[in-house]
Design an enzyme around this catalytic site. Sequence first.
Site, PDB file in Angstrom:
ATOM      1  N   LYS A 154      37.880  46.812-111.534  1.00  0.00           N
ATOM      2  CA  LYS A 154      38.750  45.719-111.968  1.00  0.00           C
ATOM      3  C   LYS A 154      37.950  44.447-112.224  1.00  0.00           C
ATOM      4  O   LYS A 154      37.368  43.866-111.309  1.00  0.00           O
ATOM      5  CB  LYS A 154      39.819  45.448-110.915  1.00  0.00           C
ATOM      6  CG  LYS A 154      40.772  44.316-111.312  1.00  0.00           C
ATOM      7  CD  LYS A 154      41.807  44.045-110.245  1.00  0.00           C
ATOM      8  CE  LYS A 154      42.714  42.890-110.647  1.00  0.00           C
ATOM      9  NZ  LYS A 154      43.758  42.606-109.623  1.00  0.00           N
TER      10      LYS A 154
ATOM     11  N   SER B  97      48.062  42.240-111.909  1.00  0.00           N
ATOM     12  CA  SER B  97      46.906  41.879-112.708  1.00  0.00           C
ATOM     13  C   SER B  97      45.911  43.021-112.939  1.00  0.00           C
ATOM     14  O   SER B  97      44.977  42.880-113.723  1.00  0.00           O
ATOM     15  CB  SER B  97      46.163  40.717-112.034  1.00  0.00           C
ATOM     16  OG  SER B  97      45.731  41.103-110.734  1.00  0.00           O
TER      17      SER B  97
ATOM     18  N   SER C 236      49.894  43.561-107.627  1.00  0.00           N
ATOM     19  CA  SER C 236      48.997  43.668-108.775  1.00  0.00           C
ATOM     20  C   SER C 236      48.406  45.053-108.993  1.00  0.00           C
ATOM     21  O   SER C 236      47.842  45.315-110.045  1.00  0.00           O
ATOM     22  CB  SER C 236      47.845  42.660-108.642  1.00  0.00           C
ATOM     23  OG  SER C 236      48.332  41.352-108.722  1.00  0.00           O
TER      24      SER C 236
END
Length: 384
Positions: A76, A131, A155
Amino acid sequence: MSGDGAREIAAAVREGSRRAVDVVAEALARIGRADPVLCAFVELWDEEAPRRAAEVDARVAAGEDLPLAGVPVAVKGRRGLRAAGPLLTAGAVAVGATSVPGPGTPWQTWGLGAGGRTVNPWRADRTPGGSSAGAAVAVAAGLVPLATGSDGAGSVRVPAAWCGVLGLKVTGGRFPSPDRTGLAAPGVLTRTAGDAEAWWRLVSGRAGPSAPPPFPVTAVWSPDLGFASPDAEPVALARQAVGRLVDAGVVRLVRLPRAPLLLDPGPAWLALRTPGADLTDAHRVRAADDERLRALFTRADLLLTPTAPTAPHGHDGPGDVYSTALTWAFNLSGHPALSVPAGFGTDGCPAGLHLVAPHDREDLLLSVAVEAERRGAVEPLRTP
């Protein structure tokens, strides 16, 4: 697209029927074909990854037993390699950094890749959530079998639900976090529960899988946690998924004297994220919800809810409903939680079932998910 999971790839590389360099080359080629449309990656490491794969092949040839030998993984964001150390030590090869929200994107429900906004692999006019946007898309589209994430309000779990994969958030505070509030915790996105379990064994330092609990485990269902106002369809899809777990003998629903009723964690979460805010009410809400959850988990093993209160929204914005309405309570409380696929809505997009367990019971969440897959209580994952 390769349908192999992380464990299958690693087993093939260890036994010599596949080479890590070939597996990684195939993954890079898949990403190269798909990412101009999906925009799941901000960086693709197409020079470094083949070198790392060759090193893995050499380690295997030298007799090392690598649990993730040759498995292509995505991390990520550009800083994701910092949290991927255990995976790389275990033989995984990081092929790129996935998209996260760009500047000015509110509520972390978008992603911005190198080629533009990240799209939901099931419908390009919808967001994948965030996210951990690119991570969910990369796994859902079969570009990699495993991607790392982080979860400060949902997220990992919300994009997992909206892209149709599994997303695990671990117990808060279990691992070091750069988040000053302590709300964020590491997580992972995978296509199978077994791959999520393999990730958990590596990052937690456990040598092997835990003994599974006796099934069925007890669970409490709540469509709204007593404060949220979710749409009817995500609730119905999640409840149908619960029914499949019950029918398969994986869970047994129990009724509490009172329905699960938490205080709305939203204002408390926002206050904790706001420098200089008065935290009196935030601490009050947190303490009250902690006590209610403690009481709940003395009567049941799991709490089950929809993962997200709505279907994936368009790229023009989420409207008035927070996508995190049913997830961020457990960033405040620190409980581990897992989103598993719950089916597809009338818009063609996936929805998720949210499983919450007592602190430090990631093993329980993963055992339930593994058993549900083994008994056919969840639909086999499809690829867009």
